[in-house]
Design a protein around this motif. Structure first.
Motif, PDB file in Angstrom:
ATOM      1  N   THR A 100       0.852  -1.187   0.000  1.00 13.08           N
ATOM      2  CA  THR A 100       0.000   0.000   0.000  1.00 13.08           C
ATOM      3  C   THR A 100       0.890   1.240   0.000  1.00 13.08           C
ATOM      4  O   THR A 100       1.826   1.336   0.800  1.00 13.08           O
ATOM      5  CB  THR A 100      -0.918   0.017   1.227  1.00 13.08           C
ATOM      6  OG1 THR A 100      -1.689  -1.192   1.245  1.00 13.08           O
ATOM      7  CG2 THR A 100      -1.860   1.209   1.182  1.00 13.08           C
ATOM      8  N   TYR A 101       0.562   2.189  -0.883  1.00 20.33           N
ATOM      9  CA  TYR A 101       1.449   3.325  -1.128  1.00 20.33           C
ATOM     10  C   TYR A 101       0.689   4.645  -1.068  1.00 20.33           C
ATOM     11  O   TYR A 101      -0.542   4.696  -1.136  1.00 20.33           O
ATOM     12  CB  TYR A 101       2.107   3.199  -2.504  1.00 20.33           C
ATOM     13  CG  TYR A 101       3.010   2.008  -2.647  1.00 20.33           C
ATOM     14  CD1 TYR A 101       4.366   2.106  -2.370  1.00 20.33           C
ATOM     15  CD2 TYR A 101       2.509   0.769  -3.065  1.00 20.33           C
ATOM     16  CE1 TYR A 101       5.212   1.012  -2.502  1.00 20.33           C
ATOM     17  CE2 TYR A 101       3.348  -0.330  -3.197  1.00 20.33           C
ATOM     18  CZ  TYR A 101       4.697  -0.203  -2.913  1.00 20.33           C
ATOM     19  OH  TYR A 101       5.518  -1.284  -3.041  1.00 20.33           O
ATOM     20  N   SER A 102       1.469   5.729  -0.957  1.00 18.83           N
ATOM     21  CA  SER A 102       0.973   7.084  -1.161  1.00 18.83           C
ATOM     22  C   SER A 102       1.621   7.627  -2.426  1.00 18.83           C
ATOM     23  O   SER A 102       2.826   7.443  -2.637  1.00 18.83           O
ATOM     24  CB  SER A 102       1.330   7.987   0.024  1.00 18.83           C
ATOM     25  OG  SER A 102       0.751   7.538   1.219  1.00 18.83           O
ATOM     26  N   VAL A 115      -2.456  11.249  -3.255  1.00 15.75           N
ATOM     27  CA  VAL A 115      -3.413  10.145  -3.321  1.00 15.75           C
ATOM     28  C   VAL A 115      -2.910   9.069  -2.369  1.00 15.75           C
ATOM     29  O   VAL A 115      -1.834   8.510  -2.572  1.00 15.75           O
ATOM     30  CB  VAL A 115      -3.543   9.580  -4.751  1.00 15.75           C
ATOM     31  CG1 VAL A 115      -4.561   8.451  -4.772  1.00 15.75           C
ATOM     32  CG2 VAL A 115      -3.932  10.678  -5.732  1.00 15.75           C
ATOM     33  N   GLN A 116      -3.672   8.778  -1.341  1.00 12.50           N
ATOM     34  CA  GLN A 116      -3.240   7.825  -0.329  1.00 12.50           C
ATOM     35  C   GLN A 116      -3.928   6.473  -0.503  1.00 12.50           C
ATOM     36  O   GLN A 116      -4.916   6.348  -1.210  1.00 12.50           O
ATOM     37  CB  GLN A 116      -3.527   8.392   1.067  1.00 12.50           C
ATOM     38  CG  GLN A 116      -2.717   9.645   1.381  1.00 12.50           C
ATOM     39  CD  GLN A 116      -3.033  10.225   2.740  1.00 12.50           C
ATOM     40  OE1 GLN A 116      -4.167  10.605   3.012  1.00 12.50           O
ATOM     41  NE2 GLN A 116      -2.028  10.300   3.605  1.00 12.50           N
ATOM     42  N   ASP A 117      -3.365   5.470   0.156  1.00 17.19           N
ATOM     43  CA  ASP A 117      -3.919   4.112   0.171  1.00 17.19           C
ATOM     44  C   ASP A 117      -4.058   3.529  -1.229  1.00 17.19           C
ATOM     45  O   ASP A 117      -5.094   2.968  -1.602  1.00 17.19           O
ATOM     46  CB  ASP A 117      -5.274   4.101   0.884  1.00 17.19           C
ATOM     47  CG  ASP A 117      -5.160   4.485   2.348  1.00 17.19           C
ATOM     48  OD1 ASP A 117      -4.154   4.104   2.974  1.00 17.19           O
ATOM     49  OD2 ASP A 117      -6.053   5.185   2.848  1.00 17.19           O
ATOM     50  N   VAL A 118      -3.011   3.669  -2.026  1.00 20.64           N
ATOM     51  CA  VAL A 118      -2.964   3.033  -3.345  1.00 20.64           C
ATOM     52  C   VAL A 118      -2.507   1.592  -3.145  1.00 20.64           C
ATOM     53  O   VAL A 118      -1.372   1.342  -2.729  1.00 20.64           O
ATOM     54  CB  VAL A 118      -1.999   3.774  -4.287  1.00 20.64           C
ATOM     55  CG1 VAL A 118      -1.935   3.079  -5.638  1.00 20.64           C
ATOM     56  CG2 VAL A 118      -2.423   5.225  -4.449  1.00 20.64           C
ATOM     57  N   VAL A 119      -3.389   0.637  -3.405  1.00 16.55           N
ATOM     58  CA  VAL A 119      -3.107  -0.771  -3.144  1.00 16.55           C
ATOM     59  C   VAL A 119      -2.593  -1.432  -4.418  1.00 16.55           C
ATOM     60  O   VAL A 119      -3.231  -1.345  -5.478  1.00 16.55           O
ATOM     61  CB  VAL A 119      -4.363  -1.509  -2.637  1.00 16.55           C
ATOM     62  CG1 VAL A 119      -4.056  -2.993  -2.420  1.00 16.55           C
ATOM     63  CG2 VAL A 119      -4.865  -0.865  -1.355  1.00 16.55           C
TER      64      VAL A 119
END
Length: 568
Positions: A100-102, A115-119
């Motif tokens: 999980t990335y920002s 953009v947060q919580d890029v899975v």
């Protein structure tokens, strides 16, 4: 693996990793310290993240784009994957491991996006919905500290870092991307968290909101002391004073409560304490690695003057922000190349200050080393120092050394068998280290006749200088410390020099004929043996015997010196 505090110091983390994002990079590139590498990790399941960015009524070209892990903080050594949008506003970041990335983006004109919580799943291609960069917002945080108090704000899970101060009981945090943020304030010895703050695009004349901390983190200070008294059994000739020596300090379950440190950020500092209790200035320190699950950590510290009556004090404080721009392996002290292998082998990180010689690895894998990780080798394996073939004055130190040059190296090697001759490393036609049955470890320096007449002496004879350790006490499958240091040599081999194998030394070389054939300049290359290698140091300096011997005592895989003890 969880890093506590900083891993490569403030300079390496914020000044290199974050600056790579903030300063921009042409095109998209990968940094495998986050993404991993399929050839080395054994997992080919890497993914990509792509999308298009807009700005106003047009596309956002040349915007800088970065992704970092969700738990990223700017004092960790995890570097993100970064790139730049093209003329259509499109970007594509590849080599992304599952997680999980920002995602952050910054336009040339300053508009931002978060953009947060890029899975990301295994070998998935994540397409992020087209989005628009917006004017940044501002936060005004309440503070009871006196005006002028200075601190640092970071946004959890992003690269955002701001130095702030108190004015009128408030703290202004500028240039924040629109969205919800968790801010972490370190100020006056306290750490406060501001959770789920909603930032909206604002004109520069306005502030976003007033906020009060929702949590105060208890201050945690941990102290460790390492007495520098010489260990029992040391050689009688060990001097009591050595300067400019990098030492590995190890944390283990015996001296550290890793559960207390789990998930905690802060600053690690080291000072030298003399017999009278006076402390030195802060010494350069960097984290080799920190593994809370395995409950082991290594810090490297450069000790400016090491007196055996002194102690080293290692202190952790979670209320302080991490880092100071000091280097443990400064190039001006002739640390030309330093390979610890704790950052992996894709590529090999050069820990010397200038980082001129990262390495390329062929057919190798990581194993337990003497300090942290080492590299497992076969007869066909190789480690090559990049762009090391020829001297380059722009590098402020290279790997080209002749018989007339000051030179030193040290490394740990574990040979699987001792029954055959094996090449350890070489710079072909210049110098090399070999293992030879019945002779032990052999250092060869090759001098190619120049034909030049100097002081009425013609340099018309090529020759070889050889230092031979002997094979007594060497055992297969055991770690051995090999270190060498020399000043310039004349044609008779005169000059200060010393070859160490563990604690044994050879000081006088043997002069012999050499055919004087040398091809094109070659890279520094490790390979030609089966076994393992660790802690490779190469430099243009002369190291005193005590310096070399104490480095051996410090890096030993067991019964090492000095030993950290928890201090209460």
């Amino acid at each position: 693996m969880m890093s506590v505090g900083f891993a490569r110091s403030y300079f390496a983390t914020f000044g290199v990793a974050l600056a790579g994002f903030l300063a921009g990079v042409v095109g998209c590139s990968n940094d495998t310290s986050v993404a991993g590498n399929s050839a080395e990790t054994g997992s080919p399941e890497l993914a990509s993240i792509e999308g298009r960015l807009y700005l106003g009524e047009g596309v956002a070209s040349m915007a800088r784009v970065s992704i970092v892990p969700k738990d990223f903080n700017v004092f960790d050594d995890s570097v993100g994957i970064f790139g730049e949008t093209d003329e259509r506003g499109s970007y594509r970041l590849t080599g992304v491991a599952a997680g999980t990335y920002s995602l952050e983006a910054v336009a040339v004109s300053g508009e931002r996006l978060l953009v947060q919580d890029v899975v990301v799943s295994d070998h998935d291609s994540v397409v992020i919905q087209d989005d628009t960069l917006k004017v940044p917002g501002y936060a005004m945080l309440k503070s009871e500290m006196a005006d002028g108090a200075e601190g640092v704000i970071t946004a959890v899970g992003t690269t955002i870092y701001r130095e702030v101060s108190v004015s009128g009981g408030m703290i202004l945090v500028d240039s924040l991307p629109a969205g919800e943020l968790d801010l972490r304030l370190s100020l006056g010895g306290n750490v406060e968290l501001y959770k789920n703050l909603k930032v909206t695009p604002q004109d520069t004349a306005k502030v976003g909101f007033d906020a009060e901390p929702v949590a105060t983190v208890d201050t945690v200070v941990m102290r460790f002391v390492a007495p520098l008294a010489a260990p029992k059994g040391s050689v009688d000739s060990l001097m009591g004073f050595v300067s400019d020596i990098p030492l590995a300090l190890r944390l283990t379950p015996e001296n550290c409560n890793f559960d207390t440190l789990a998930g905690m950020d802060g600053r690690w500092e080291v000072r030298r304490i003399n017999a009278g209790g006076a402390a030195s200035k802060k010494l350069p320190i960097t984290s080799g690695y920190f593994d809370s699950l395995a409950q082991e950590a290594v810090f490297w510290v450069n000790v400016d003057s090491l007196n055996l009556e002194d102690s080293l004090e290692l202190v952790f404080n979670n209320a302080l922000t991490s880092g100071f721009a000091l280097d443990v392996f400064p190039t001006n002290r002739a640390y030309n190349m330093v390979w610890h292998f704790d950052d992996g082998i894709a590529p090999i990180t050069d820990w010397a200050e200038k980082q001129n010689f990262p390495g390329t690895a062929f057919k190798v894998s990581l194993v337990d080393g003497v300090v942290g990780s080492g590299v497992k080798m076969s007869a066909t394996s190789a480690l090559v120092a990049d762009h090391s073939a020829e001297a380059d004055s722009s590098l402020h130190g290279d790997l080209v050394f002749g018989t007339e040059d000051v030179f030193s190296f040290s490394l740990w090697i574990r040979l699987d068998n001792l029954g055959e001759e094996q090449l350890i490393f070489e710079k072909a036609g210049e110098y090399e280290l070999r293992y030879v049955p019945d002779s032990g470890f052999v250092v060869n320096f090759y001098h190619l006749a120049s034909g030049v007449v100097s002081d009425d002496v013609a340099d018309t004879a090529s020759y070889k200088l050889s230092w031979t350790s002997g094979s007594e006490g060497l055992k297969a499958a055991s770690w051995v410390y090999v270190a060498f240091s020399k000043l310039s040599m004349d044609g008779l081999g005169n000059g200060n020099s010393c070859l160490f194998v563990n604690s044994s030394k050879v000081e006088k070389p043997v002069l012999s004929d050499w055919e004087g054939v040398r091809g094109e300049a070659a890279d520094f290359r490790i390979g030609g043996f089966a076994g393992a290698i660790d802690e490779v140091f190469v430099g243009g300096s002369y190291r005193e015997n005590s310096w070399t011997y104490m480095t051996y005592l410090n890096q030993k895989p067991s019964d090492y010196w000095p030993v950290l003890v928890a201090k209460f």
